[in-house]
Write an enzyme that holds these catalytic residues in place. Sequence first.
Site, mmCIF file in Angstrom:
data_model
loop_
_atom_site.group_PDB
_atom_site.id
_atom_site.type_symbol
_atom_site.label_atom_id
_atom_site.label_comp_id
_atom_site.label_asym_id
_atom_site.label_seq_id
_atom_site.Cartn_x
_atom_site.Cartn_y
_atom_site.Cartn_z
ATOM 1 N N SER A 69 34.525 70.990 -42.364
ATOM 2 C CA SER A 69 34.733 70.389 -41.041
ATOM 3 C C SER A 69 34.559 68.872 -41.114
ATOM 4 O O SER A 69 35.268 68.209 -41.878
ATOM 5 C CB SER A 69 33.785 71.052 -40.036
ATOM 6 O OG SER A 69 34.229 70.831 -38.715
ATOM 7 N N HIS B 159 35.932 79.365 -37.918
ATOM 8 C CA HIS B 159 35.715 78.033 -38.491
ATOM 9 C C HIS B 159 34.523 77.997 -39.442
ATOM 10 O O HIS B 159 34.505 77.234 -40.403
ATOM 11 C CB HIS B 159 35.503 77.048 -37.334
ATOM 12 C CG HIS B 159 35.360 75.625 -37.753
ATOM 13 N ND1 HIS B 159 36.320 74.965 -38.510
ATOM 14 C CD2 HIS B 159 34.368 74.708 -37.521
ATOM 15 C CE1 HIS B 159 35.928 73.715 -38.718
ATOM 16 N NE2 HIS B 159 34.754 73.533 -38.142
#
Length: 262
Positions: free
Chosen positions: A90, A238
């Site tokens: 990320s 994610h």
Amino acid sequence: MAESELLHYETMGDKQNPAVIIIHGLFGDGDNLKSLARDLTPDYFCVLPDARNHGESPHRESMTYTEMADDIVALADELALEHFSLVGHSMGGKIAMEVAMRYEDRVQAAVFADIAPVAYPAHHNGILDALAGLDLDQIGSRTEADKQLSSAIKEKGVRQFLLKNLRKDGDHFAWRLNLTAITERYQQIADGVSDGHYSGPCLFIKGGNSDYLTEQHRAQVTQRFSNTQVKVVENTGHWLHAEKPRIFNRLVKDFLASQGRL
């Protein structure tokens, strides 16, 4: 803190082995990807930094990806790591991208976990508002903090992850992360990385259920990273490294091994 202070970090493994710098995402710290480091340490020297304004690292007013990339390279210099590979998730993936593009001659290979080099909408304003609204003077335990956050943040796992950032400071709690700077500079974190290029080997790992890395990002990925593989971890979101650590770790290990011990 003085501008010269380095990022806080932990190392794992033998420094005689090839180095891998592993960079966490927003609201995290160096512990987030320690499972990966444990799997890599038989063959690699792993460095687990806390990004600026996170964990035990220095607090800064600004958080551009150029600055955060320079933080990583300053740490590599301190550790006398002329060459290294990168793994980032990320926000940490964007930091790793910037390092790879700006310091290509030093980066042997790079893994970017569920992130593209693009600007994203402001996904986390709700979290930032909830954390800022937590009345730290009235909290006697993390359980009480969790209860306060539960009305704004429904997912218990997300709350537990965020509350790792609370520390006891005397007789009350305080944030380890620099919540003020992260809130004020959130647009810098949401922004894309620069328009540079890295020709070395890259692996993008996508969470199958995540929309952070999609087909619409292909052009911006290949423009910057021309030697790229993509792997998908099915049925994950994610936080793929936490949801499917064995699969994620194996993909990283196999990719790094395929690049040889440079």
